[in-house]
Write a protein that holds these residues in place. Structure first.
Motif, PDB file in Angstrom:
ATOM      1  N   ARG A  23       2.928   1.000  99.630  1.00 52.35           N
ATOM      2  CA  ARG A  23       1.557   1.348  99.245  1.00 52.35           C
ATOM      3  C   ARG A  23       0.579   0.327  99.827  1.00 52.35           C
ATOM      4  NH1 ARG A  23       1.152   4.683  94.882  1.00 52.35           N
ATOM      5  NH2 ARG A  23      -0.926   5.020  95.771  1.00 52.35           N
ATOM      6  N   THR A  24      -0.667   0.728  99.923  1.00 52.48           N
ATOM      7  CA  THR A  24      -1.733  -0.188 100.298  1.00 52.48           C
ATOM      8  C   THR A  24      -2.211  -0.897  99.039  1.00 52.48           C
ATOM      9  OG1 THR A  24      -2.451   1.147 102.173  1.00 52.48           O
ATOM     10  CG2 THR A  24      -4.070  -0.360 101.221  1.00 52.48           C
ATOM     11  N   ALA A  25      -2.128  -2.218  99.027  1.00 51.70           N
ATOM     12  CA  ALA A  25      -2.519  -2.998  97.846  1.00 51.70           C
ATOM     13  C   ALA A  25      -4.010  -3.303  97.879  1.00 51.70           C
ATOM     14  CB  ALA A  25      -1.725  -4.291  97.790  1.00 51.70           C
ATOM     15  N   ASN A  26      -4.649  -3.138  96.725  1.00 46.09           N
ATOM     16  CA  ASN A  26      -6.067  -3.452  96.582  1.00 46.09           C
ATOM     17  C   ASN A  26      -6.316  -4.659  95.684  1.00 46.09           C
ATOM     18  OD1 ASN A  26      -7.495  -1.169  98.037  1.00 46.09           O
ATOM     19  ND2 ASN A  26      -6.102  -0.033  96.728  1.00 46.09           N
ATOM     20  N   LEU A  72     -15.772 -13.799 104.188  1.00 46.60           N
ATOM     21  CA  LEU A  72     -16.179 -12.889 103.106  1.00 46.60           C
ATOM     22  C   LEU A  72     -17.557 -12.258 103.317  1.00 46.60           C
ATOM     23  CD1 LEU A  72     -14.770 -14.667  99.921  1.00 46.60           C
ATOM     24  CD2 LEU A  72     -13.913 -12.604 101.055  1.00 46.60           C
ATOM     25  N   PRO A  73     -18.565 -12.995 103.772  1.00 44.62           N
ATOM     26  CA  PRO A  73     -19.868 -12.345 103.972  1.00 44.62           C
ATOM     27  C   PRO A  73     -19.844 -11.271 105.064  1.00 44.62           C
ATOM     28  CG  PRO A  73     -20.100 -14.742 103.910  1.00 44.62           C
ATOM     29  CD  PRO A  73     -18.637 -14.450 104.005  1.00 44.62           C
ATOM     30  N   LEU A  74     -18.833 -11.282 105.907  1.00 38.89           N
ATOM     31  CA  LEU A  74     -18.738 -10.316 106.998  1.00 38.89           C
ATOM     32  C   LEU A  74     -17.958  -9.063 106.604  1.00 38.89           C
ATOM     33  CD1 LEU A  74     -17.957 -12.948 109.775  1.00 38.89           C
ATOM     34  CD2 LEU A  74     -20.157 -11.836 109.331  1.00 38.89           C
ATOM     35  N   MET A  75     -17.376  -9.071 105.405  1.00 37.97           N
ATOM     36  CA  MET A  75     -16.642  -7.910 104.921  1.00 37.97           C
ATOM     37  C   MET A  75     -17.605  -6.920 104.279  1.00 37.97           C
ATOM     38  SD  MET A  75     -13.621  -8.727 105.840  1.00 37.97           S
ATOM     39  CE  MET A  75     -12.808  -7.269 105.160  1.00 37.97           C
ATOM     40  N   ALA A  76     -17.290  -5.619 104.388  1.00 36.67           N
ATOM     41  CA  ALA A  76     -18.056  -4.619 103.655  1.00 36.67           C
ATOM     42  C   ALA A  76     -17.983  -4.936 102.172  1.00 36.67           C
ATOM     43  CB  ALA A  76     -17.497  -3.225 103.936  1.00 36.67           C
ATOM     44  N   GLU A  77     -19.037  -4.609 101.451  1.00 29.53           N
ATOM     45  CA  GLU A  77     -19.119  -4.992 100.043  1.00 29.53           C
ATOM     46  C   GLU A  77     -17.904  -4.526  99.247  1.00 29.53           C
ATOM     47  OE1 GLU A  77     -22.261  -4.665  96.290  1.00 29.53           O
ATOM     48  OE2 GLU A  77     -22.802  -3.894  98.282  1.00 29.53           O
ATOM     49  N   GLY A  78     -17.414  -3.318  99.525  1.00 26.33           N
ATOM     50  CA  GLY A  78     -16.268  -2.793  98.788  1.00 26.33           C
ATOM     51  C   GLY A  78     -14.959  -3.475  99.120  1.00 26.33           C
ATOM     52  N   ASN A  79     -14.924  -4.258 100.182  1.00 30.47           N
ATOM     53  CA  ASN A  79     -13.689  -4.951 100.578  1.00 30.47           C
ATOM     54  C   ASN A  79     -13.694  -6.428 100.218  1.00 30.47           C
ATOM     55  OD1 ASN A  79     -12.538  -2.647 101.721  1.00 30.47           O
ATOM     56  ND2 ASN A  79     -13.493  -3.007 103.705  1.00 30.47           N
ATOM     57  N   ARG A  80     -14.841  -6.927  99.761  1.00 31.08           N
ATOM     58  CA  ARG A  80     -14.994  -8.371  99.588  1.00 31.08           C
ATOM     59  C   ARG A  80     -14.075  -8.938  98.509  1.00 31.08           C
ATOM     60  NH1 ARG A  80     -21.192  -8.765  99.980  1.00 31.08           N
ATOM     61  NH2 ARG A  80     -20.963  -8.041 102.110  1.00 31.08           N
ATOM     62  N   GLY A 154     -13.521  -1.871 107.454  1.00 27.24           N
ATOM     63  CA  GLY A 154     -14.843  -2.054 106.880  1.00 27.24           C
ATOM     64  C   GLY A 154     -15.276  -3.510 106.930  1.00 27.24           C
ATOM     65  N   PHE A 155     -15.789  -3.934 108.087  1.00 24.58           N
ATOM     66  CA  PHE A 155     -16.282  -5.296 108.247  1.00 24.58           C
ATOM     67  C   PHE A 155     -17.218  -5.331 109.444  1.00 24.58           C
ATOM     68  CE2 PHE A 155     -12.356  -5.000 110.663  1.00 24.58           C
ATOM     69  CZ  PHE A 155     -12.628  -5.646 111.861  1.00 24.58           C
ATOM     70  N   ASP A 156     -17.988  -6.383 109.536  1.00 26.75           N
ATOM     71  CA  ASP A 156     -18.918  -6.583 110.654  1.00 26.75           C
ATOM     72  C   ASP A 156     -18.132  -7.145 111.832  1.00 26.75           C
ATOM     73  OD1 ASP A 156     -20.831  -7.442 112.449  1.00 26.75           O
ATOM     74  OD2 ASP A 156     -21.941  -8.679 111.016  1.00 26.75           O
ATOM     75  N   ALA A 157     -17.705  -6.248 112.717  1.00 30.80           N
ATOM     76  CA  ALA A 157     -16.830  -6.671 113.814  1.00 30.80           C
ATOM     77  C   ALA A 157     -17.532  -7.661 114.740  1.00 30.80           C
ATOM     78  CB  ALA A 157     -16.355  -5.447 114.593  1.00 30.80           C
ATOM     79  N   ALA A 158     -18.786  -7.403 115.060  1.00 28.94           N
ATOM     80  CA  ALA A 158     -19.513  -8.337 115.933  1.00 28.94           C
ATOM     81  C   ALA A 158     -19.629  -9.702 115.264  1.00 28.94           C
ATOM     82  CB  ALA A 158     -20.890  -7.769 116.267  1.00 28.94           C
ATOM     83  N   GLY A 159     -19.874  -9.711 113.948  1.00 30.48           N
ATOM     84  CA  GLY A 159     -19.956 -10.971 113.231  1.00 30.48           C
ATOM     85  C   GLY A 159     -18.634 -11.715 113.196  1.00 30.48           C
ATOM     86  N   VAL A 160     -17.537 -10.986 112.973  1.00 31.23           N
ATOM     87  CA  VAL A 160     -16.205 -11.602 112.977  1.00 31.23           C
ATOM     88  C   VAL A 160     -15.889 -12.167 114.356  1.00 31.23           C
ATOM     89  CG1 VAL A 160     -13.726 -11.120 112.804  1.00 31.23           C
ATOM     90  CG2 VAL A 160     -15.290 -10.255 111.053  1.00 31.23           C
ATOM     91  N   ASP A 161     -16.233 -11.413 115.398  1.00 29.60           N
ATOM     92  CA  ASP A 161     -15.981 -11.894 116.761  1.00 29.60           C
ATOM     93  C   ASP A 161     -16.754 -13.191 117.024  1.00 29.60           C
ATOM     94  OD1 ASP A 161     -14.453  -9.633 117.037  1.00 29.60           O
ATOM     95  OD2 ASP A 161     -15.849  -8.592 118.362  1.00 29.60           O
ATOM     96  N   ALA A 162     -18.009 -13.228 116.589  1.00 30.68           N
ATOM     97  CA  ALA A 162     -18.827 -14.417 116.820  1.00 30.68           C
ATOM     98  C   ALA A 162     -18.334 -15.608 116.004  1.00 30.68           C
ATOM     99  CB  ALA A 162     -20.290 -14.117 116.484  1.00 30.68           C
ATOM    100  N   GLU A 163     -17.898 -15.350 114.778  1.00 36.54           N
ATOM    101  CA  GLU A 163     -17.511 -16.436 113.866  1.00 36.54           C
ATOM    102  C   GLU A 163     -16.117 -16.976 114.157  1.00 36.54           C
ATOM    103  OE1 GLU A 163     -18.087 -19.230 111.008  1.00 36.54           O
ATOM    104  OE2 GLU A 163     -19.596 -17.729 111.586  1.00 36.54           O
ATOM    105  N   PHE A 164     -15.190 -16.088 114.534  1.00 40.08           N
ATOM    106  CA  PHE A 164     -13.785 -16.494 114.659  1.00 40.08           C
ATOM    107  C   PHE A 164     -13.222 -16.408 116.076  1.00 40.08           C
ATOM    108  CE2 PHE A 164     -14.323 -15.324 110.220  1.00 40.08           C
ATOM    109  CZ  PHE A 164     -13.679 -16.357 109.553  1.00 40.08           C
ATOM    110  N   LEU A 165     -13.817 -15.598 116.922  1.00 42.52           N
ATOM    111  CA  LEU A 165     -13.214 -15.348 118.237  1.00 42.52           C
ATOM    112  C   LEU A 165     -14.136 -15.724 119.390  1.00 42.52           C
ATOM    113  CD1 LEU A 165     -11.703 -11.833 117.396  1.00 42.52           C
ATOM    114  CD2 LEU A 165     -10.579 -14.064 117.204  1.00 42.52           C
ATOM    115  N   ALA A 166     -15.198 -16.456 119.106  1.00 48.21           N
ATOM    116  CA  ALA A 166     -16.155 -16.839 120.153  1.00 48.21           C
ATOM    117  C   ALA A 166     -15.465 -17.638 121.249  1.00 48.21           C
ATOM    118  CB  ALA A 166     -17.292 -17.648 119.536  1.00 48.21           C
ATOM    119  N   GLY A 167     -15.851 -17.365 122.476  1.00 49.84           N
ATOM    120  CA  GLY A 167     -15.269 -18.083 123.611  1.00 49.84           C
ATOM    121  C   GLY A 167     -13.927 -17.557 124.058  1.00 49.84           C
TER     122      GLY A 167
END
Length: 202
Positions: A23-26, A72-80, A154-167
């Motif tokens: 199952r998918t755990a929530n 966490l701020p980059l996750m959709a509200e329902g996933n936070r 459900g997340f801000d992909a551009a934000g995640v890329d900038a925050e964690f995958l930049a460069g």
């Protein structure tokens, strides 16, 4: 007329673990999950096939409180909330420079590295497609380890890329919460399509 379904080589208990009872755990318990456990998962699922053995999946494990506070701020509200409670979170990304890891003498196609190097941005769709395959393998591998996965887009992909995958040449595709289920972890299971709605025999 009832159709007999052939038995699979995989034992029924393993079928249940990987698929029927998975199952998918929530929500998650506080039982920890370590990066070493995910390394063991990867050492299993790395054998799943990709086009030309491209292997474009990259995994960024969010383990520390500091890294999680950035995510966490980059996750959709329902996933936070569920991402905040998961013992470990994996950012699964595709690397469009996958060819840089090809051996210099690639079996059956010795010029593969040079060929892909000349493709530029045209590598990205291949990386994305094959990362999708590897994401599926990864989720099944997590289940094989006795863990539960909660994959999310459900997340801000551009934000995640900038925050964690930049460069890097990586782009985030899916974020997966990983752990052991907590209280009220599951939603009602939704129906799956039967074979006759999916399979066409020509």
């Amino acid at each position: 007329m009832t159709q007999t379904i052939p038995e699979l080589a995989l034992a029924p208990a393993a079928q249940d673990l990987l698929f029927r009872e998975a199952r998918t755990a929530n929500t998650f318990s506080d039982e920890p999950v370590t990066p070493d456990e995910i390394r063991a998962v990867y050492d299993l699922v790395k054998y799943g096939p990709t086009a030309m053995n491209s292997q474009p999946l990259r995994i960024t494990l969010v383990s520390s409180d500091e890294a999680r506070s950035r995510l966490l701020p980059l996750m959709a509200e329902g996933n936070r909330a569920k991402t905040a409670s998961a013992p470990l979170v994996a950012i699964l990304s595709s690397d469009s420079d996958f060819h840089e890891h090809f051996p210099t003498t690639f079996p059956h196609k010795p010029d593969a590295r040079e060929m892909f190097a000349g493709m530029g941005e045209a590598r990205a769709p291949m990386a994305e497609l094959n990362t999708g395959l590897q994401i599926g393998y990864f989720i099944v591998g997590v289940r094989a380890a006795g863990l539960y996965a909660g994959p999310m887009t459900g997340f801000d992909a551009a934000g995640v890329d900038a925050e964690f995958l930049a460069g890097t040449s990586q782009r985030s595709r899916v974020i997966v919460n990983i752990g052991h289920p907590g209280a009220d972890a599951y939603l009602d299971r939704l129906p799956r399509l039967e074979a006759e709605h999916v399979i066409t025999v020509l």
